[in-house]
Scaffold this motif. Structure first.
Motif, short mmCIF file in Angstrom:
data_model
loop_
_atom_site.label_atom_id
_atom_site.label_comp_id
_atom_site.label_asym_id
_atom_site.label_seq_id
_atom_site.Cartn_x
_atom_site.Cartn_y
_atom_site.Cartn_z
N MET A 1 90.31 34.73 -45.72
CA MET A 1 89.81 35.72 -44.79
C MET A 1 89.44 35.04 -43.47
SD MET A 1 89.82 38.57 -46.31
CE MET A 1 89.94 39.18 -47.99
N ALA A 2 89.60 35.73 -42.41
CA ALA A 2 89.26 35.13 -41.14
C ALA A 2 87.77 35.00 -41.02
CB ALA A 2 89.81 35.99 -40.00
N SER A 3 87.28 33.89 -40.49
CA SER A 3 85.86 33.67 -40.33
C SER A 3 85.42 34.16 -38.96
CB SER A 3 85.52 32.19 -40.49
OG SER A 3 86.22 31.43 -39.53
N PHE B 1 79.41 40.33 -58.41
CA PHE B 1 80.25 39.33 -59.05
C PHE B 1 80.48 38.07 -58.23
CE2 PHE B 1 81.58 43.42 -60.91
CZ PHE B 1 81.32 43.15 -62.25
N LEU B 2 80.28 38.16 -56.91
CA LEU B 2 80.52 36.98 -56.07
C LEU B 2 79.24 36.42 -55.47
CD1 LEU B 2 83.74 38.13 -54.17
CD2 LEU B 2 83.57 36.76 -56.25
N VAL C 1 89.16 48.27 -54.94
CA VAL C 1 88.04 47.41 -54.54
C VAL C 1 87.99 46.16 -55.42
CG1 VAL C 1 86.68 49.30 -53.57
CG2 VAL C 1 86.36 48.68 -55.97
N SER C 2 88.46 46.27 -56.66
CA SER C 2 88.58 45.08 -57.51
C SER C 2 89.64 44.14 -56.94
CB SER C 2 88.96 45.49 -58.94
OG SER C 2 87.99 46.33 -59.51
N MET C 3 90.72 44.70 -56.44
CA MET C 3 91.76 43.91 -55.79
C MET C 3 91.20 43.19 -54.56
SD MET C 3 93.74 44.32 -52.78
CE MET C 3 93.97 46.08 -52.54
N TYR C 4 90.40 43.90 -53.77
CA TYR C 4 89.81 43.31 -52.57
C TYR C 4 88.93 42.11 -52.94
CZ TYR C 4 86.60 42.74 -48.64
OH TYR C 4 85.84 42.21 -47.63
N ASN C 5 88.14 42.26 -53.99
CA ASN C 5 87.23 41.17 -54.36
C ASN C 5 87.96 40.00 -55.02
OD1 ASN C 5 84.18 41.78 -53.88
ND2 ASN C 5 85.07 43.73 -54.48
N THR C 6 89.11 40.27 -55.62
CA THR C 6 89.94 39.17 -56.11
C THR C 6 90.44 38.33 -54.94
OG1 THR C 6 90.68 40.50 -57.99
CG2 THR C 6 91.99 38.56 -57.45
N ALA C 7 90.89 39.00 -53.89
CA ALA C 7 91.32 38.29 -52.68
C ALA C 7 90.15 37.57 -52.04
CB ALA C 7 91.96 39.27 -51.70
N ARG C 8 88.99 38.19 -52.07
CA ARG C 8 87.79 37.57 -51.49
C ARG C 8 87.42 36.30 -52.26
NH1 ARG C 8 85.19 36.01 -47.26
NH2 ARG C 8 82.93 35.99 -47.46
N TRP C 9 87.55 36.33 -53.58
CA TRP C 9 87.25 35.15 -54.40
C TRP C 9 88.20 34.00 -54.05
CZ3 TRP C 9 90.03 32.47 -58.23
CH2 TRP C 9 89.28 31.58 -59.00
N LEU C 10 89.47 34.32 -53.86
CA LEU C 10 90.44 33.30 -53.47
C LEU C 10 90.10 32.74 -52.08
CD1 LEU C 10 93.72 35.00 -54.70
CD2 LEU C 10 92.86 32.78 -55.48
N ALA C 11 89.66 33.61 -51.17
CA ALA C 11 89.31 33.17 -49.82
C ALA C 11 88.12 32.22 -49.85
CB ALA C 11 89.01 34.38 -48.94
N LEU C 12 87.13 32.51 -50.69
CA LEU C 12 85.96 31.64 -50.80
C LEU C 12 86.34 30.25 -51.33
CD1 LEU C 12 83.35 34.19 -52.22
CD2 LEU C 12 83.43 33.24 -49.90
#
Length: 331
Positions: free
Chosen positions: A1-3, A148-149, A202-213
């Motif tokens: 994700m862009a910072s 979850f994150l 929204v689960s898909m979004y947070n999966t991508a967010r986990w990868l970004a972190l």
């Protein structure tokens, strides 16, 4: 994700210099100040274009369902995602661990489950009513990220979440009990499918967010995995149920081709926007697609929208927009 981009110059003290050097250094400072602003403006424009194509895609799904069926629309959409293969950063493959690859696969599965449920919902609801529920993603995604994150979720976020939930309940209740006869099936089924779609997306979004972190996210690889998983699963379903229905008339072929082009352009402009500006700004702007579909439904399709539905849509869009901007500017 862009910072989030910092507009301050890193050169705090230029020291004693001559007039020409001072002028040169002032120019450098102006460049540092304008560059983030220019990037933000460019990102906003790209996100707006993405939101317009997202609106058009949702509208075309409604027409596409008349031409073929929602799962075949899903198949067309996923085939178009293969366009991102040449842009995948293959040099990152050595960084991926097994759990990262599992996350990519999970992303593809939940993205397609959510998209399929959303497409199916449009069989029972108008595109505008389905979009009002399915695209209400920022606040539910923020809640899951908190659970979850471990991301922050303060008192102001809770207030926005409660208001957003009220708006979502208002929309869902009015649509589920609708008897206006504008849909081909029970609107209640459409509402349930739209809510299921929202949960998966929204689960898909947070999966991508986990990868970004974990700094393991490649948007083009995510698009490819989603396209591969979706085209594979949808083709199996269509073959097993013998429900392939290719368009035959010139009108139907045009709608199918236009749908494929629009979903591809929507994804391209989305990826371009999140590469140069914060994803929260992009998420806020893309909520414009909700009122956008209603404008089309009212002005072109002649849909009559009740005042209570307008109220619910206004609450969900406003709270989604506010939580994105608050997270961007105040964190």
């Amino acid at each position: 994700m862009a910072s989030k981009m910092n507009s301050r110059s890193t050169d705090e003290n230029w020291g004693d210099v001559g007039s020409e050097d001072e002028l040169f250094n002032e120019g450098r400072q102006v460049h540092h100040e304008l560059s983030p602003v220019r990037s933000l403006v460019t990102g906003v424009i790209l996100a707006l274009i993405s939101a317009l194509f997202l609106t058009a895609a949702a509208i075309l799904v409604e027409y596409q369902s008349e031409v073929t069926n929602p799962i075949q629309a899903l198949f067309i959409r996923n085939c178009c995602l293969f366009v991102f293969v040449p842009f995948i950063s293959w040099d990152k493959d050595s960084l991926y661990e097994s759990k990262d690859l599992l996350a990519y696969l999970s992303f593809g599965v939940v993205d397609n489950l959510g998209t399929a449920a959303g497409y199916l919902a449009i069989r029972y609801l108008t595109a505008a009513d389905a979009v009002a529920i399915v695209f209400n993603k920022p606040i539910p995604a923020a809640i899951l990220a908190w659970l979850f994150l471990g991301e922050s979720f303060d008192f102001f976020d809770i207030i926005l979440a409660v208001l957003n939930g009220v708006g979502l309940v208002v929309i869902s209740e009015t649509k589920a009990t609708s008897t206006d006869g504008t849909t081909a099936g029970s609107p209640a089924i459409g509402v349930v499918l739209a809510l299921i779609s929202l949960l998966w997306l929204v689960s898909m979004y947070n999966t991508a967010r986990w990868l970004a972190l974990r700094e393991r996210e490649d948007p083009c690889l995510l698009a490819f995995v989603s396209g591969f998983v979706g085209s594979f699963l949808s083709s199996i379903y269509l073959t097993y149920t013998n429900s392939w229905a290719w368009p035959t008339t010139s009108r139907d072929i045009t709608i199918s081709a236009l749908f494929g082009i629009v979903v591809t352009l929507e994804m391209i402009f989305l990826l371009l926007s999140i590469k140069i500006t914060n994803v929260l700004i992009v998420a806020a702007i893309r909520t414009i697609s909700i009122p956008g579909t209603y404008v089309f439904a009212i002005t072109v399709q002649g849909q009559v929208v009740s005042l209570i539905t307008f109220l619910g849509v206004g609450i969900t869009v406003a709270t989604s927009f506010l939580i994105c901007l608050k997270s961007y500017f105040l964190t």
